[in-house]
Scaffold this motif. Structure first.
Motif, PDB file in Angstrom:
ATOM      1  N   MET A   1      50.469 141.791 149.255  1.00 45.55           N
ATOM      2  CA  MET A   1      49.627 142.013 149.176  1.00 45.55           C
ATOM      3  C   MET A   1      48.659 141.195 148.105  1.00 45.55           C
ATOM      4  N   SER A   2      47.554 141.169 148.029  1.00 41.39           N
ATOM      5  CA  SER A   2      46.296 139.652 147.698  1.00 41.39           C
ATOM      6  C   SER A   2      45.648 141.163 146.441  1.00 41.39           C
ATOM      7  N   LEU A   3      45.493 140.829 145.365  1.00 39.42           N
ATOM      8  CA  LEU A   3      44.448 140.678 144.488  1.00 39.42           C
ATOM      9  C   LEU A   3      42.975 140.773 144.031  1.00 39.42           C
ATOM     10  N   ARG A   4      43.162 139.340 145.166  1.00 36.96           N
ATOM     11  CA  ARG A   4      41.248 139.042 144.784  1.00 36.96           C
ATOM     12  C   ARG A   4      40.657 139.400 145.133  1.00 36.96           C
ATOM     13  N   ARG A   5      39.443 139.537 144.805  1.00 34.58           N
ATOM     14  CA  ARG A   5      38.545 140.061 145.124  1.00 34.58           C
ATOM     15  C   ARG A   5      37.722 139.183 146.663  1.00 34.58           C
ATOM     16  N   PRO A   6      37.123 140.096 147.520  1.00 32.63           N
ATOM     17  CA  PRO A   6      36.294 139.728 148.590  1.00 32.63           C
ATOM     18  C   PRO A   6      35.217 139.017 148.656  1.00 32.63           C
ATOM     19  N   ARG A   7      35.166 138.038 149.062  1.00 35.95           N
ATOM     20  CA  ARG A   7      33.581 137.476 148.276  1.00 35.95           C
ATOM     21  C   ARG A   7      32.693 136.938 149.503  1.00 35.95           C
ATOM     22  N   GLY A   8      31.126 136.710 149.102  1.00 36.44           N
ATOM     23  CA  GLY A   8      30.396 135.862 150.496  1.00 36.44           C
ATOM     24  C   GLY A   8      30.813 134.931 150.650  1.00 36.44           C
ATOM     25  N   PRO A   9      29.186 133.696 150.779  1.00 35.74           N
ATOM     26  CA  PRO A   9      29.081 132.374 151.288  1.00 35.74           C
ATOM     27  C   PRO A   9      29.561 131.438 149.705  1.00 35.74           C
ATOM     28  N   LYS A  10      30.201 131.155 149.753  1.00 34.74           N
ATOM     29  CA  LYS A  10      30.765 130.035 148.433  1.00 34.74           C
ATOM     30  C   LYS A  10      30.361 130.236 147.032  1.00 34.74           C
ATOM     31  N   ASN A  11      28.760 130.109 147.354  1.00 31.00           N
ATOM     32  CA  ASN A  11      28.134 130.633 145.857  1.00 31.00           C
ATOM     33  C   ASN A  11      27.838 131.717 145.215  1.00 31.00           C
ATOM     34  N   GLU A  12      27.919 132.469 146.305  1.00 28.07           N
ATOM     35  CA  GLU A  12      27.674 134.467 146.179  1.00 28.07           C
ATOM     36  C   GLU A  12      28.687 134.588 145.706  1.00 28.07           C
ATOM     37  N   THR A  13      28.738 136.010 144.464  1.00 29.03           N
ATOM     38  CA  THR A  13      29.366 136.666 143.932  1.00 29.03           C
ATOM     39  C   THR A  13      30.144 137.888 144.603  1.00 29.03           C
ATOM     40  N   ASP A  89      29.767 126.928 143.662  1.00 25.32           N
ATOM     41  CA  ASP A  89      31.400 127.808 144.065  1.00 25.32           C
ATOM     42  C   ASP A  89      32.151 128.530 142.828  1.00 25.32           C
ATOM     43  N   GLU A  90      32.458 129.343 143.319  1.00 24.55           N
ATOM     44  CA  GLU A  90      34.078 130.098 142.555  1.00 24.55           C
ATOM     45  C   GLU A  90      34.263 129.415 141.966  1.00 24.55           C
ATOM     46  N   ALA A  91      34.488 127.618 142.504  1.00 24.96           N
ATOM     47  CA  ALA A  91      35.473 126.830 141.518  1.00 24.96           C
ATOM     48  C   ALA A  91      35.429 126.118 140.782  1.00 24.96           C
ATOM     49  N   GLY A  92      33.888 125.797 140.987  1.00 17.67           N
ATOM     50  CA  GLY A  92      32.538 125.228 139.696  1.00 17.67           C
ATOM     51  C   GLY A  92      32.332 123.981 140.742  1.00 17.67           C
ATOM     52  N   GLU A  93      32.905 124.047 141.844  1.00 20.10           N
ATOM     53  CA  GLU A  93      31.996 122.997 142.273  1.00 20.10           C
ATOM     54  C   GLU A  93      30.341 123.157 142.600  1.00 20.10           C
TER      55      GLU A  93
END
Length: 111
Positions: A1-13, A89-93
């Motif tokens: 089971m993944s604990l990652r939160r769902p994300r929208g587009p790459k630059n949207e939290t 984006d979430e990876a800082g790119e």
């Protein structure tokens, strides 16, 4: 089971906010004079250049010569200013540059 939160587009939290990187670039002019004991202007300039490199390595605005003379190198004039905005984006790119208009009454160059 993944604990990652769902994300929208790459630059949207998930909350709908956006990560934006502000890049501020300024060119400044600083002028200081030294009196350097040396046998030639080139030798004197090398001494100042060496002291400048030491100050940069220390992240110090104070340039100190071997003869004990120290000068605070302060920016005297901003001769160029550029602001850029980029979606991140979430990876800082960086993903997308963003163009906006400069606020009324400003001299800023926005790219």
């Amino acid at each position: 089971m993944s604990l990652r939160r769902p994300r929208g587009p790459k630059n949207e939290t998930p909350s709908g906010s956006h990560r934006i990187r502000l890049r501020h670039r300024a060119q400044v002019t600083s002028i200081v004079d030294f009196r350097v004991p040396a046998t030639s202007p080139e030798e004197a300039a090398r001494s100042v250049a060496d002291a400048y490199r030491v100050a940069l390595a220390k992240a110090s605005p104070v340039i100190s010569l071997p003869n004990g003379e120290s000068v605070l190198l302060e920016p005297q004039e901003i001769t160029f200013l550029e602001l850029a905005f980029v979606a991140v984006d979430e990876a800082g790119e960086e993903s997308n540059p963003i163009s906006i208009l400069a606020p009324a009454g400003t001299d800023l160059v926005l790219a």
